[in-house]
Scaffold this active site. Structure first.
Site, PDB file in Angstrom:
ATOM      1  N   HIS A 179       0.829  -1.201   0.000  1.00  0.00           N
ATOM      2  CA  HIS A 179       0.000   0.000   0.000  1.00  0.00           C
ATOM      3  C   HIS A 179       0.864   1.252   0.000  1.00  0.00           C
ATOM      4  O   HIS A 179       0.468   2.292  -0.549  1.00  0.00           O
ATOM      5  CB  HIS A 179      -0.924  -0.009   1.219  1.00  0.00           C
ATOM      6  CG  HIS A 179      -2.107  -0.907   1.047  1.00  0.00           C
ATOM      7  ND1 HIS A 179      -2.814  -1.455   2.083  1.00  0.00           N
ATOM      8  CD2 HIS A 179      -2.715  -1.363  -0.085  1.00  0.00           C
ATOM      9  CE1 HIS A 179      -3.798  -2.194   1.611  1.00  0.00           C
ATOM     10  NE2 HIS A 179      -3.755  -2.149   0.298  1.00  0.00           N
ATOM     11  N   ARG A 191     -17.234   3.907 -11.948  1.00  0.00           N
ATOM     12  CA  ARG A 191     -17.513   2.601 -11.319  1.00  0.00           C
ATOM     13  C   ARG A 191     -18.677   2.765 -10.342  1.00  0.00           C
ATOM     14  O   ARG A 191     -18.474   3.140  -9.190  1.00  0.00           O
ATOM     15  CB  ARG A 191     -16.267   2.097 -10.602  1.00  0.00           C
ATOM     16  CG  ARG A 191     -15.011   2.042 -11.482  1.00  0.00           C
ATOM     17  CD  ARG A 191     -13.822   1.576 -10.667  1.00  0.00           C
ATOM     18  NE  ARG A 191     -12.580   1.591 -11.430  1.00  0.00           N
ATOM     19  CZ  ARG A 191     -11.718   2.600 -11.447  1.00  0.00           C
ATOM     20  NH1 ARG A 191     -11.975   3.703 -10.729  1.00  0.00           N
ATOM     21  NH2 ARG A 191     -10.605   2.527 -12.142  1.00  0.00           N
ATOM     22  N   ARG A 234     -20.626   2.722 -15.632  1.00  0.00           N
ATOM     23  CA  ARG A 234     -20.742   1.268 -15.727  1.00  0.00           C
ATOM     24  C   ARG A 234     -21.815   0.807 -14.745  1.00  0.00           C
ATOM     25  O   ARG A 234     -21.724   1.073 -13.548  1.00  0.00           O
ATOM     26  CB  ARG A 234     -19.414   0.593 -15.397  1.00  0.00           C
ATOM     27  CG  ARG A 234     -19.491  -0.940 -15.466  1.00  0.00           C
ATOM     28  CD  ARG A 234     -18.138  -1.581 -15.269  1.00  0.00           C
ATOM     29  NE  ARG A 234     -17.611  -1.367 -13.931  1.00  0.00           N
ATOM     30  CZ  ARG A 234     -16.352  -1.628 -13.563  1.00  0.00           C
ATOM     31  NH1 ARG A 234     -15.499  -2.082 -14.464  1.00  0.00           N
ATOM     32  NH2 ARG A 234     -15.939  -1.420 -12.329  1.00  0.00           N
ATOM     33  N   GLU A 294     -15.119  -7.568 -22.569  1.00  0.00           N
ATOM     34  CA  GLU A 294     -14.272  -8.202 -21.559  1.00  0.00           C
ATOM     35  C   GLU A 294     -14.172  -9.704 -21.753  1.00  0.00           C
ATOM     36  O   GLU A 294     -13.288 -10.351 -21.199  1.00  0.00           O
ATOM     37  CB  GLU A 294     -14.850  -7.952 -20.164  1.00  0.00           C
ATOM     38  CG  GLU A 294     -15.025  -6.493 -19.799  1.00  0.00           C
ATOM     39  CD  GLU A 294     -15.819  -6.344 -18.519  1.00  0.00           C
ATOM     40  OE1 GLU A 294     -15.193  -6.164 -17.472  1.00  0.00           O
ATOM     41  OE2 GLU A 294     -17.062  -6.415 -18.580  1.00  0.00           O
ATOM     42  N   ASN A 314      -8.379  -5.553 -18.547  1.00  0.00           N
ATOM     43  CA  ASN A 314      -7.983  -6.400 -17.419  1.00  0.00           C
ATOM     44  C   ASN A 314      -8.654  -7.766 -17.514  1.00  0.00           C
ATOM     45  O   ASN A 314      -7.993  -8.805 -17.482  1.00  0.00           O
ATOM     46  CB  ASN A 314      -8.355  -5.737 -16.092  1.00  0.00           C
ATOM     47  CG  ASN A 314      -7.706  -4.378 -15.915  1.00  0.00           C
ATOM     48  OD1 ASN A 314      -6.918  -3.944 -16.738  1.00  0.00           O
ATOM     49  ND2 ASN A 314      -8.046  -3.702 -14.841  1.00  0.00           N
ATOM     50  N   ASP A 315      -9.986  -7.763 -17.628  1.00  0.00           N
ATOM     51  CA  ASP A 315     -10.705  -9.034 -17.711  1.00  0.00           C
ATOM     52  C   ASP A 315     -10.479  -9.725 -19.050  1.00  0.00           C
ATOM     53  O   ASP A 315     -10.351 -10.951 -19.105  1.00  0.00           O
ATOM     54  CB  ASP A 315     -12.201  -8.817 -17.484  1.00  0.00           C
ATOM     55  CG  ASP A 315     -12.565  -8.848 -16.010  1.00  0.00           C
ATOM     56  OD1 ASP A 315     -11.977  -9.668 -15.279  1.00  0.00           O
ATOM     57  OD2 ASP A 315     -13.417  -8.069 -15.579  1.00  0.00           O
ATOM     58  N   ARG A 345      -5.951 -12.669 -12.829  1.00  0.00           N
ATOM     59  CA  ARG A 345      -5.121 -11.479 -12.629  1.00  0.00           C
ATOM     60  C   ARG A 345      -4.851 -11.195 -11.164  1.00  0.00           C
ATOM     61  O   ARG A 345      -4.041 -10.316 -10.843  1.00  0.00           O
ATOM     62  CB  ARG A 345      -5.774 -10.256 -13.284  1.00  0.00           C
ATOM     63  CG  ARG A 345      -7.196  -9.956 -12.874  1.00  0.00           C
ATOM     64  CD  ARG A 345      -7.805  -8.919 -13.816  1.00  0.00           C
ATOM     65  NE  ARG A 345      -9.214  -8.680 -13.606  1.00  0.00           N
ATOM     66  CZ  ARG A 345      -9.706  -7.674 -12.898  1.00  0.00           C
ATOM     67  NH1 ARG A 345      -8.894  -6.825 -12.316  1.00  0.00           N
ATOM     68  NH2 ARG A 345     -11.002  -7.516 -12.769  1.00  0.00           N
ATOM     69  N   CYS A 374     -10.993   1.204 -21.311  1.00  0.00           N
ATOM     70  CA  CYS A 374     -11.039   1.732 -19.950  1.00  0.00           C
ATOM     71  C   CYS A 374     -10.267   0.862 -18.973  1.00  0.00           C
ATOM     72  O   CYS A 374     -10.271   1.114 -17.766  1.00  0.00           O
ATOM     73  CB  CYS A 374     -12.488   1.875 -19.477  1.00  0.00           C
ATOM     74  SG  CYS A 374     -13.382   0.306 -19.393  1.00  0.00           S
TER      75      CYS A 374
END
Length: 874
Positions: free
Chosen positions: A484, A590, A626, A728, A751-752, A762, A798
């Site tokens: 983090h 999101r 989304r 995706e 990503n997906d 991932r 995106c």
């Protein structure tokens, strides 16, 4: 084995881990058999069922049980723990002993073993599975208590007789006796025949379709099909053994088995770490390496946040607050601990809200994670256990977290080890209100901070947030890029290098250079070198200032293509920050941020206010929302989702909406009302646009459009927002032409799409380097999407690829119309696009798609972009 089902209980408290996720190829590939694993949170391993102890490892790290149906279960404490030669293990049962579920089998010193072994991960494997089917009764990632139902073993077929080998029928005919061959050898592996070579012997027998036996010098025999029988032979390095193979391929099987046993075993961990060339810097390395060029006064680590910092080195090593070690009244100490936890929780919640208000979503998410740690009942229970034994509240909390810190530090998982700084942060936060009177709260003198490059062994997120605005850079001896702290450093733009090693802590300098982009700290630059680095830093700063000054302008490439550069945001506050950063709109809002971390779903009015605020923040520029995307790694406390063996392939995104129509319709109504509230009659299209996640085919799009029309009609709304789909799923990319005829726009969720195309989760750290959007297979799916959309609808990106400097430029050259990324990267991306000749790069696309893998594509792209003659040279 009998046909009645068997329930196995958890042999200890621990985190459930799928076998396939273990960093051991034998267990992960189920070479020993099917099963599950636990990451222990206890120090005693118990029997998961009734049965008989049929094998105890001579090194005391593993026990094999035969259950009452004939199934043989190997319980293997830790990975590569055979190499510990029994150090840290105490057996509590003996071979031949009859036991019941819950019987203590072995005790282990968790700290001692964790410091020496590859990992504490403990596989529980059915070694003689034939027609059995295992059903997991707990979900990977879940913490199970000892005795909780873990596995259900079904007999799908007739099964096999007890003691029969998996390949027992390979040479069952009498005429096979003539094909029996033998070979004698000496075992060379330092750890003898343990679980891994036993599994390989069984695999050799299967592959060659033979019956394979091992005969020890004292005449005892074991069928290679029975792992427990092989382990019971007790073969160690130097043992003489005779291999006997019966079957047509007996000689070939003996050759393979002989090679296996007569070759000194190499640890899989060591093998996997052996570099093909020069080793890459390790984020967890305890010793910093000299610069590859051999220049003195340089240390190399791992880049956590890029940039160049120049300034004095200042050491940062604040002590923990001083707390009383013991206390006489446990009840009073428990009350004090409760009060301290409530105080820290209130502080964290206030910090989280402040971070959200300032648009620092990364910080807000980290504070959320810390709140979750703080509320962990296991940590609270451990602290109260110490308090009951006479510790003060502060000492009890310290000890509870210290044990967890040490366990994570010893973990083989970089992601788990990266959570250490979070625990140390909570350790310090809770100890502070429990500190003794007069404790000095100052950590570093004020005049040491301004303009300094801070040096520390490690640093907690809250400590960093407190000084981030005053320091030039940060150097840590430990730490990793998934921590983090690394995320915060990148978000704040503070150059940071981690994993520089213990040598860092002895450095002093009044003028040092931290090149965080390349992961190098120069503690003794001469005047010429210092001047060079200062000039380089000023050049970078000038480029950043120029980019920032042009951030509000449009991005037009050198060959005249205008590219829309939008922002990914999670709230109205972030939308405002995106507008200030120069976003041409919001490419991804999101909406699940409104639904997460709540006791109940948000009302229609609450949603409408937030959506309207986000739209207003962009002043009429397009905002793509989304629709609710939950499932897999995003769960709602107030919504019970259908169980799935693989949540990433289960009901998520659009697939869930039919199951929860009220939740879905409420969101549609809130969005329609928000869109109408901010609508400008002069605009031909509404700025609000809706995007559907996890679309597989055009039928899903049609269903949502029907629901949207029905909701709008009921509300009396006539102007509908544009409706697009996320690409995706590979099927959506391959069916892009049919989707494009009905969708208003596409947005590729890289990503997906990458994880589904490559079959790589991932979230698995070990696969991160291979789960690359620039893999030619993924790029071909993106090209198919662009080809299918041509002439019908625009295509945006995106996913994380939009913020990847190499991927973003390539995607634009391939034909992408919009890139949406985190607001901090907008100015830089627009500057890069203005220097790009898309036609020149597009001409290279066929060549790139023909390369072997993502690494090759990255190397070729880097070379092309770095070539002065390339049209993309900045």
């Amino acid at each position: 084995m009998a046909s009645s089902p068997l329930i196995l209980s958890a042999p200890l408290r621990g985190l459930v881990v799928a076998l396939g996720d273990l960093p051991d190829p034998v267990f992960a590939a189920e070479a020993l058999g099917p099963g599950i694993a636990l990451d222990p949170l206890d120090d005693i391993l118990h029997a998961p069922c009734d049965g008989e102890v049929i094998q105890c490892a001579r090194t005391r790290h593993a026990v094999t049980l035969r259950d009452d149906t004939g199934g043989e279960w190997l319980l293997h404490l830790g990975l590569d723990t055979v190499d510990l030669a029994g150090d840290g293990f105490t057996l509590l049962v003996a071979e031949g002993e009859r036991i019941t579920a819950g019987t203590a089998l072995l005790r282990f010193d968790a700290d001692r073993v964790a410091c020496q072994a590859k990992a504490l991960l403990t596989p529980i494997v059915l070694t003689n599975a034939a027609d059995q089917r295992l059903e997991l009764l707990a979900t990977p990632g879940q913490v199970v208590e000892r005795g909780e139902a873990l596995l259900l073993c079904h007999a799908d077929g007739a099964g096999e007789a007890e003691g029969a080998g998996l390949n027992s029928d390979a040479a069952s005919d009498d005429d096979q006796a003539a094909t029996e061959v033998r070979r004698e050898l000496t075992v060379a592996a330092a750890s003898g025949v343990h679980a891994r070579p036993a599994a390989r012997l069984r695999a050799i027998a299967r592959a060659h379709d033979v019956a394979l036996r091992l005969v020890a010098a004292d005449g005892r025999e074991a069928d290679a099909a029975s792992v427990s029988a092989l382990l019971n032979l007790g073969l160690v390095q130097g043992s003489r053994v005779t291999l006997v193979a019966r079957g047509a391929q007996g000689e070939a099987a003996l050759e393979a088995a002989s090679t296996l046993l007569a070759t000194p075993e190499t640890s899989p961990a060591a093998a996997s770490q052996a570099p093909a060339e020069a080793p890459a810097p390790s984020a967890s390395s305890s010793t910093a390496r000299a610069d590859p060029e051999g220049e003195p006064g340089q240390l190399r680590g791992t880049r956590a946040s890029p940039g160049i910092a120049i300034g004095p080195l200042r050491h940062y090593d604040p002590p923990l607050p001083r707390v009383a070690e013991t206390a006489a009244d446990p009840a009073a100490e428990r009350q004090a601990l409760t009060a301290a936890l409530e105080t820290v929780a209130a502080t964290l919640e206030a910090s989280r809200r402040a971070a959200v208000a300032q648009g620092h979503q990364e910080e807000a998410e980290i504070f959320d994670a810390h709140l979750a740690w703080l509320e962990d009942p296991a940590l609270r229970e451990a602290a109260e256990h110490h308090i009951a034994a006479g510790s003060s509240a502060g000492q009890g909390w310290y000890a509870a977290l210290q044990r967890e810190v040490e366990r994570l530090e010893a973990s083989d998982s970089a992601l788990l080890a990266a959570r250490v700084d979070d625990l140390r942060d909570l350790q310090r936060r809770v100890m502070t209100p429990l500190a003794e009177a007069g404790e000095d709260a100052r950590e570093v003198a004020d005049d040491d901070l301004d303009g300094a490059i801070l040096i520390a062994r490690e640093m907690t997120p809250s400590q960093f947030v407190a000084v981030a605005g005053r320091i030039q850079g940060l150097c840590l001896a430990a730490g990793g890029v998934t921590s983090h702290l690394a995320i915060l450093a990148r978000a704040r733009g503070v150059p940071c290098v981690m994993g520089l090693g213990e040598a860092l802590l002895s450095l002093t300098a009044e003028r040092a250079v931290l090149d965080a982009t390349h992961g190098v700290l120069e503690s003794a630059p001469d005047a010429e070198r210092l001047a060079q680095r200062e000039a380089e830093r000023e050049r970078h700063r000038a480029q950043a200032r120029a980019a920032a000054e042009q951030a509000q302008g449009v991005a037009v490439t050198r060959d005249g293509r205008q590219v829309h550069v939008a922002a990914n945001v999670g709230s109205a506050a972030e939308a405002e920050a995106a507008a200030r950063a120069g976003a041409d709109g919001v490419g991804l809002l999101r909406s699940e941020f409104l639904f997460l971390g709540r006791a109940a779903a948000p009302t229609r009015d609450a949603q409408q206010r937030e959506y309207a605020a986000a739209l207003a923040a962009l002043g009429g520029k397009p905002v793509i929302v989304r629709l609710l995307d939950i499932g897999a790694d995003k769960q709602l406390d107030y919504l019970t989702l259908p169980a799935a063996p693989n949540p990433a392939l289960g009901e998520r995104g659009i697939r869930l909406w039919r199951a929860f129509p009220e939740l879905f319709d409420t969101q549609l109504e809130a969005l329609l009302l928000a869109g109408s509230e901010v609508a400008d009659a002069a605009q031909t299209t509404l700025p609000l646009r809706l995007m559907l996640p996890m679309v597989s085919d055009v039928g899903e799009l049609r269903w949502v459009r029907q629901r949207l029309v029905a909701c709008a009609t009921a509300l009396g709304i006539t102007r509908l927002p544009a409706l697009g789909v996320m690409i995706e799923v590979p099927s959506a990319a391959l069916c892009a032409a049919s989707l494009a005829r009905e969708a208003d726009f596409f947005s590729i969720g890289t990503n997906d799409l990458t994880q589904y195309a490559l079959a790589m989760d991932r979230e698995v750290a070990a696969l991160a380097a291979h789960c690359d959007v620039l893999h030619p297979g993924v790029l071909r799916l993106i090209q198919a999407t662009l080809d299918g959309a041509a002439g019908h609808c625009p295509v945006g990106v995106c996913g994380a690829a939009a913020g990847d400097p190499l991927a973003a430029l390539l995607l634009v050259a391939m034909g992408v119309d919009e890139l949406s990324l985190e607001p901090a990267g907008i100015a830089g991306l627009k500057a890069s696009l203005r220097a790009l000749d898309t036609a020149a790069l597009d001409a290279r696309v066929p060549e790139l798609l023909a390369l072997d893998d993502g690494a090759a594509v990255r190397a070729a792209l880097t070379t092309w972009l770095d070539t002065p003659a390339s049209a993309a040279q900045a």
